[in-house]
Enzyme design. Structure first.
Site, PDB file in Angstrom:
ATOM      1  N   ARG A  71       0.856  -1.200   0.000  1.00 60.01           N
ATOM      2  CA  ARG A  71       0.000   0.000   0.000  1.00 60.01           C
ATOM      3  C   ARG A  71       0.885   1.240   0.000  1.00 60.01           C
ATOM      4  NH1 ARG A  71      -3.815   0.328   5.003  1.00 60.01           N
ATOM      5  NH2 ARG A  71      -4.952  -1.345   3.968  1.00 60.01           N
ATOM      6  N   ARG A 140      -1.975   7.095   9.487  1.00 61.05           N
ATOM      7  CA  ARG A 140      -2.103   6.557   8.116  1.00 61.05           C
ATOM      8  C   ARG A 140      -2.236   7.690   7.090  1.00 61.05           C
ATOM      9  NH1 ARG A 140      -3.866   1.228   8.208  1.00 61.05           N
ATOM     10  NH2 ARG A 140      -2.959   0.184  10.017  1.00 61.05           N
ATOM     11  N   LYS A 208      -3.613   1.968  14.794  1.00 61.73           N
ATOM     12  CA  LYS A 208      -3.635   2.921  13.679  1.00 61.73           C
ATOM     13  C   LYS A 208      -4.354   4.217  14.073  1.00 61.73           C
ATOM     14  CE  LYS A 208      -6.149  -0.185  11.383  1.00 61.73           C
ATOM     15  NZ  LYS A 208      -6.948  -0.865  10.361  1.00 61.73           N
ATOM     16  N   LYS A 210      -6.120   7.869  12.122  1.00 61.88           N
ATOM     17  CA  LYS A 210      -6.487   8.413  10.803  1.00 61.88           C
ATOM     18  C   LYS A 210      -6.877   9.891  10.864  1.00 61.88           C
ATOM     19  CE  LYS A 210      -7.466   3.887   9.059  1.00 61.88           C
ATOM     20  NZ  LYS A 210      -8.410   2.929   8.490  1.00 61.88           N
ATOM     21  N   CYS A 431     -15.049  -3.210  -0.182  1.00 62.14           N
ATOM     22  CA  CYS A 431     -13.665  -3.471   0.228  1.00 62.14           C
ATOM     23  C   CYS A 431     -13.138  -4.652  -0.593  1.00 62.14           C
ATOM     24  CB  CYS A 431     -13.614  -3.791   1.714  1.00 62.14           C
ATOM     25  SG  CYS A 431     -14.238  -5.450   2.072  1.00 62.14           S
ATOM     26  N   CYS A 437      -7.748 -10.660   1.330  1.00 66.29           N
ATOM     27  CA  CYS A 437      -7.802 -10.216   2.722  1.00 66.29           C
ATOM     28  C   CYS A 437      -7.916 -11.396   3.683  1.00 66.29           C
ATOM     29  CB  CYS A 437      -8.975  -9.264   2.931  1.00 66.29           C
ATOM     30  SG  CYS A 437      -9.059  -8.732   4.651  1.00 66.29           S
ATOM     31  N   CYS A 476     -16.207  -8.228   6.162  1.00 63.91           N
ATOM     32  CA  CYS A 476     -16.172  -8.476   7.606  1.00 63.91           C
ATOM     33  C   CYS A 476     -16.530  -7.168   8.302  1.00 63.91           C
ATOM     34  CB  CYS A 476     -14.782  -8.987   8.024  1.00 63.91           C
ATOM     35  SG  CYS A 476     -13.584  -7.685   8.342  1.00 63.91           S
ATOM     36  N   CYS A 480     -13.844  -1.390   6.182  1.00 61.96           N
ATOM     37  CA  CYS A 480     -12.878  -0.714   5.307  1.00 61.96           C
ATOM     38  C   CYS A 480     -13.527   0.143   4.222  1.00 61.96           C
ATOM     39  CB  CYS A 480     -11.940  -1.740   4.681  1.00 61.96           C
ATOM     40  SG  CYS A 480     -10.925  -2.576   5.911  1.00 61.96           S
TER      41      CYS A 480
HETATM   42 FE1  SRM Z   1      -8.932  -1.524   6.256  1.00 61.97          FE
HETATM   43  C1  SRM Z   1      -7.517  -4.088   7.929  1.00 61.97           C
HETATM   44  C2  SRM Z   1      -8.144  -2.905   3.328  1.00 61.97           C
HETATM   45  C3  SRM Z   1      -9.609   1.415   4.734  1.00 61.97           C
HETATM   46  C4  SRM Z   1     -10.635  -0.505   9.033  1.00 61.97           C
HETATM   47  N1  SRM Z   1      -7.920  -3.168   5.728  1.00 61.97           N
HETATM   48  C5  SRM Z   1      -7.373  -4.095   6.579  1.00 61.97           C
HETATM   49  C6  SRM Z   1      -6.528  -5.112   5.799  1.00 61.97           C
HETATM   50  C7  SRM Z   1      -5.122  -4.593   5.742  1.00 61.97           C
HETATM   51  C8  SRM Z   1      -6.601  -6.557   6.314  1.00 61.97           C
HETATM   52  C9  SRM Z   1      -5.567  -7.010   7.296  1.00 61.97           C
HETATM   53  O1  SRM Z   1      -5.330  -6.352   8.312  1.00 61.97           O
HETATM   54  O2  SRM Z   1      -5.018  -8.089   7.056  1.00 61.97           O
HETATM   55  C10 SRM Z   1      -7.235  -5.023   4.418  1.00 61.97           C
HETATM   56  C11 SRM Z   1      -6.403  -5.410   3.206  1.00 61.97           C
HETATM   57  C12 SRM Z   1      -7.263  -6.158   2.223  1.00 61.97           C
HETATM   58  C13 SRM Z   1      -6.620  -6.384   0.920  1.00 61.97           C
HETATM   59  O3  SRM Z   1      -6.459  -7.577   0.543  1.00 61.97           O
HETATM   60  O4  SRM Z   1      -6.285  -5.445   0.231  1.00 61.97           O
HETATM   61  C14 SRM Z   1      -7.782  -3.614   4.462  1.00 61.97           C
HETATM   62  N2  SRM Z   1      -8.761  -0.839   4.400  1.00 61.97           N
HETATM   63  C15 SRM Z   1      -8.523  -1.592   3.304  1.00 61.97           C
HETATM   64  C16 SRM Z   1      -8.769  -0.804   2.027  1.00 61.97           C
HETATM   65  C17 SRM Z   1      -7.854  -1.196   0.876  1.00 61.97           C
HETATM   66  C18 SRM Z   1     -10.249  -0.955   1.659  1.00 61.97           C
HETATM   67  C19 SRM Z   1     -10.707  -0.356   0.353  1.00 61.97           C
HETATM   68  O5  SRM Z   1     -11.766  -0.798  -0.093  1.00 61.97           O
HETATM   69  O6  SRM Z   1     -10.098   0.534  -0.192  1.00 61.97           O
HETATM   70  C20 SRM Z   1      -8.553   0.615   2.574  1.00 61.97           C
HETATM   71  C21 SRM Z   1      -7.131   1.075   2.532  1.00 61.97           C
HETATM   72  C22 SRM Z   1      -7.008   2.479   3.021  1.00 61.97           C
HETATM   73  C23 SRM Z   1      -5.664   3.108   2.818  1.00 61.97           C
HETATM   74  O7  SRM Z   1      -5.294   3.313   1.675  1.00 61.97           O
HETATM   75  O8  SRM Z   1      -5.010   3.433   3.823  1.00 61.97           O
HETATM   76  C24 SRM Z   1      -8.996   0.429   4.020  1.00 61.97           C
HETATM   77  N3  SRM Z   1      -9.861   0.197   6.804  1.00 61.97           N
HETATM   78  C25 SRM Z   1     -10.153   1.248   5.983  1.00 61.97           C
HETATM   79  C26 SRM Z   1     -11.121   2.102   6.590  1.00 61.97           C
HETATM   80  C27 SRM Z   1     -11.754   3.317   5.956  1.00 61.97           C
HETATM   81  C28 SRM Z   1     -10.997   4.590   6.193  1.00 61.97           C
HETATM   82  O9  SRM Z   1      -9.954   4.607   6.838  1.00 61.97           O
HETATM   83  O10 SRM Z   1     -11.480   5.616   5.732  1.00 61.97           O
HETATM   84  C29 SRM Z   1     -11.424   1.548   7.829  1.00 61.97           C
HETATM   85  C30 SRM Z   1     -12.483   2.079   8.823  1.00 61.97           C
HETATM   86  C31 SRM Z   1     -12.048   3.281   9.545  1.00 61.97           C
HETATM   87  C32 SRM Z   1     -11.297   2.923  10.782  1.00 61.97           C
HETATM   88  O11 SRM Z   1     -10.085   2.770  10.705  1.00 61.97           O
HETATM   89  O12 SRM Z   1     -11.934   2.728  11.833  1.00 61.97           O
HETATM   90  C33 SRM Z   1     -10.621   0.351   7.951  1.00 61.97           C
HETATM   91  N4  SRM Z   1      -9.017  -2.150   8.168  1.00 61.97           N
HETATM   92  C34 SRM Z   1      -9.838  -1.643   9.131  1.00 61.97           C
HETATM   93  C35 SRM Z   1      -9.752  -2.463  10.307  1.00 61.97           C
HETATM   94  C36 SRM Z   1     -10.524  -2.252  11.631  1.00 61.97           C
HETATM   95  C37 SRM Z   1      -9.754  -1.425  12.593  1.00 61.97           C
HETATM   96  C38 SRM Z   1     -10.410  -1.365  13.936  1.00 61.97           C
HETATM   97  O13 SRM Z   1     -10.588  -0.278  14.464  1.00 61.97           O
HETATM   98  O14 SRM Z   1     -10.725  -2.414  14.494  1.00 61.97           O
HETATM   99  C39 SRM Z   1      -8.854  -3.516   9.986  1.00 61.97           C
HETATM  100  C40 SRM Z   1      -8.428  -4.675  10.895  1.00 61.97           C
HETATM  101  C41 SRM Z   1      -7.335  -4.313  11.830  1.00 61.97           C
HETATM  102  O15 SRM Z   1      -6.738  -3.237  11.771  1.00 61.97           O
HETATM  103  O16 SRM Z   1      -7.066  -5.157  12.674  1.00 61.97           O
HETATM  104  C42 SRM Z   1      -8.422  -3.287   8.631  1.00 61.97           C
HETATM  105 FE1  SF4 Z   2     -10.769  -7.286   4.785  1.00 64.72          FE
HETATM  106 FE2  SF4 Z   2     -12.763  -6.810   6.421  1.00 64.72          FE
HETATM  107 FE3  SF4 Z   2     -11.351  -4.776   5.481  1.00 64.72          FE
HETATM  108 FE4  SF4 Z   2     -12.953  -6.078   3.874  1.00 64.72          FE
HETATM  109  S1  SF4 Z   2     -13.589  -4.909   5.689  1.00 64.72           S
HETATM  110  S2  SF4 Z   2     -10.828  -5.535   3.426  1.00 64.72           S
HETATM  111  S3  SF4 Z   2     -12.838  -8.139   4.625  1.00 64.72           S
HETATM  112  S4  SF4 Z   2     -10.591  -6.344   6.820  1.00 64.72           S
END
Ligand code: SRM
Ligand code: SF4
Length: 563
Positions: A71, A140, A208, A210, A431, A437, A476, A480
């Site tokens: 990323r 981030r 993390k 944001k 997502c 993922c 899930c 995201c």
């Molecule tokens: Fe996310 C984890 C993809 C935005 C909340 N996110 C992940 C991971 C890295 C899975 C992992 O930990 O193994 C995913 C990778 C999947 C893949 O195969 O690519 C993933 N997140 C994404 C992306 C690519 C989704 C998308 O459709 O674009 C976004 C990348 C953003 C970036 O460029 O930095 C992405 N993730 C978000 C957002 C939205 C935002 O930030 O605006 C959220 C919700 C906001 C927040 O942070 O609360 C988000 N991602 C999570 C979480 C839950 C965190 C938590 O508070 O519990 C995880 C899981 C974790 O961190 O343990 C996670």
């Molecule tokens: Fe993976 Fe869940 Fe984020 Fe989708 S919402 S990319 S399934 S961690």
């Protein structure tokens, strides 16, 4: 003698404190041609470098095939044409030949083999972008409105986004050593040996963090879902400062009521000259008060929720060294992207192109990846701006180049009009989920386009043809694609099964609520049809679907659950 039990920190805390340079044994594993993957501890360190170790879950039954996701970090989502070309090359040469525009305005590469990982990270750096702090327990990618900076105020907001991103970037020398120089970090050097990050300390943040900038009336960054959000206040065309909102976040776990999505609270107004003081004070509170004993409870939103808004404001003011002023008036009216060509006030043109689920790729009759590549090659002065709605904007286009760009895109099957996809597709996000993922419980990116086609048929049948409803899906509950602020969301629970959320508003200022705990994919139309029919018949004039659900459906006794 103290009777208190000793605090048990998480393993992540132990390894961060032991290796504050974040290098672990990454360099040695990279150099070992026989190793096809990294250790569990390095898996955690790699995140700080923007790299995730994954496996192709479609192939799991035949044995684990390790692949890497990379990323990038692109503050405000702005790329030059040259950077786009480099990213395109890297994905073709080392990835799965797709570029995934993310919900935080970055680009992800999928399917990279360990042997090619360094080439990808180095290539990104050669293009003058980075992957450092794209993931990990740090700040981030900082997001900002993707619309081109054609007014002074917009230019200033983008400049502030970059300033904050720079100020909060970690300082370890390991990133340069491993990826650019291709050597392990020199630990004989006293600075590396005793390294403590000047802002993050030795253990970084508990989780993390944001940061986002928004310019009303458009909340295209979903500012209230961020740990800290800066809402631009523009008076007489001058950016006078920001309203600060803190404590947002989406992540939760099914069946764990102690985890929940939360919208940020408005704290007050600050003038622009105070920005860095505040932008450092807020994550510093997270650093000092976040829960380091439980990663599920470690996000800053829980500090704000549990200690309260007044405590949080007082703490920010104490650290920043001044009092926030009362919040200034502002209004968000929408959060979507406007497609097609538009002329900016500086007379240049920009084109917003719809990208289904953010995946830039070539498919039969729709060669988006090739087309964007050719645009980057032929029009080297244009900007590629990534939107938090997973679309791309070609900006900085001269009047005389407009037709040629339209023609090139059309030849490759890419639409450039105001309506490039049907209304449900235009406003949707998914997502990535399966197969990359590791946390996915159900399909999302591969499932949503087909589901939208099916729902469109239902909409037509109940008299809602052509109407836009903001629909998002995730594999899930981590959130995201920010499902909890959508009007309608599908949150994966198990293969082929989704929790359904309803009731977010169009401005991203209201959270939806759980409507159905679990629905089989094949039952979604029959479950939603009566709801859509009622909406069509009962709504006030132009009332949005989310508003109607929030006002009527979710207040009925049989509405389902709330969190
Ligand atoms: Fe996310 C984890 C993809 C935005 C909340 N996110 C992940 C991971 C890295 C899975 C992992 O930990 O193994 C995913 C990778 C999947 C893949 O195969 O690519 C993933 N997140 C994404 C992306 C690519 C989704 C998308 O459709 O674009 C976004 C990348 C953003 C970036 O460029 O930095 C992405 N993730 C978000 C957002 C939205 C935002 O930030 O605006 C959220 C919700 C906001 C927040 O942070 O609360 C988000 N991602 C999570 C979480 C839950 C965190 C938590 O508070 O519990 C995880 C899981 C974790 O961190 O343990 C996670
Ligand atoms: Fe993976 Fe869940 Fe984020 Fe989708 S919402 S990319 S399934 S961690």
């Amino acid at each position: 003698m103290s009777t208190e039990a000793p605090i048990k920190l998480t393993h992540n805390e132990e390894i961060k404190a032991a290796f504050p340079t974040l290098d672990g044994t990454i360099a040695a594993t990279l150099a070992d041609p026989n190793a096809d993957h990294f250790s569990q501890d390095d898996y955690e360190f790699l995140k700080f470098h923007g790299c995730y170790q994954q496996d192709d879950r479609d192939l799991r039954k035949a044995g684990k095939k390790y692949i890497m996701m990379v990323r990038s970090r692109i503050p405000g989502g702005v790329m030059t044409a040259n950077q786009w070309k480099m990213f395109d090359d890297l994905s073709a040469k080392h990835g799965n030949n797709t570029l995934r525009i993310t919900t935080r305005q970055t680009i992800q590469f999928h399917g990279i083999l360990k042997a090619n990982l360094r080439a990808v990270v180095r290539g990104i750096n050669e293009s003058l972008l980075s992957t450092l702090a794209a993931c990990g327990d740090v700040t981030r990618n900082v997001t900002a409105p993707p619309t081109p900076a054609y007014t002074l105020a917009r230019e200033q907001v983008y400049a502030d986004c970059k300033r904050v991103a720079m100020a909060l970037a970690p300082k370890t020398g390991a990133y340069h050593a491993i990826w650019i120089d291709g050597v392990p970090l020199n630990l004989d050097d006293a600075e590396n040996k005793n390294f403590t990050d000047p802002f993050y300390g030795r253990a970084y943040l508990p989780r993390k963090f944001k940061t986002s900038f928004a310019i009303p009336p458009v909340n295209d960054v979903d500012v209230f879902t961020n740990d800290q959000g800066y809402i631009a206040i523009i008076e007489n065309e001058q950016l006078v400062g920001y309203n600060l909102a803190v404590g947002g976040g989406m992540g939760r776990s099914h069946g764990n009521a102690a985890t929940y999505p939360r919208l940020a609270d408005l704290m007050g107004f600050l003038t622009r000259d105070r920005l860095l003081d505040v932008a450092k004070a807020v994550p510093a509170i997270h650093r000092d008060f976040g829960d380091r004993t439980d990663r599920k409870h470690a996000r800053f939103k829980y500090v704000v929720q549990e200690r309260g808004v007044d405590w949080t404001r007082a703490e920010i003011e104490k650290r920043a060294g001044f009092k926030l002023e009362p919040v200034r008036p502002f209004k968000f009216t929408g959060s979507g992207d406007l497609y097609g060509w538009r002329q900016a006030l500086d007379s240049k043109w920009f084109l917003t192109i719809f990208v289904e689920t953010g995946r830039v790729k070539d498919v039969e009759g729709h060669h988006l990846k090739t087309a964007l590549r050719q645009v980057a090659e032929k029009f080297s002065d244009i900007e590629f701006r990534l939107s938090p709605n997973q679309n791309v904007i070609l900006a900085n286009v001269l009047e005389e180049d407009r037709d040629a760009i339209t023609e090139l895109l059309t030849e490759h099957g890419i639409k450039t009009g105001l309506r490039q996809a049907s209304p449900l597709h235009s406003a949707a996000m998914a997502c990535p989920s399966l197969p990359t993922c590791g946390l996915a419980l159900a399909e999302s990116e591969r499932m949503l386009p087909g589901l939208l086609d099916r729902l469109e048929k239902v909409c037509e049948a109940v008299g809602l043809a052509g109407e836009e409803i903001v629909i998002r899906s995730t594999g899930c509950p981590n959130g995201c694609s920010r499902p909890y602020t959508a009007e309608l969301a599908f949150v994966g629970k198990a293969p082929g099964r989704y929790q359904i959320w309803l009731g977010g508003d169009l401005a991203g200022a209201r959270m939806g609520r759980v409507w159905k705990e679990v629905v089989k994919d094949t039952d979604i139309e029959s479950e939603l049809r009566p709801v859509l029919l009622r909406y069509a018949n009962e709504r006030y004039n132009r009332e949005s679907f989310g508003d109607w659900c929030d006002r009527v459906l979710l207040n009925e006794p049989a509405a389902g659950f709330s969190i």
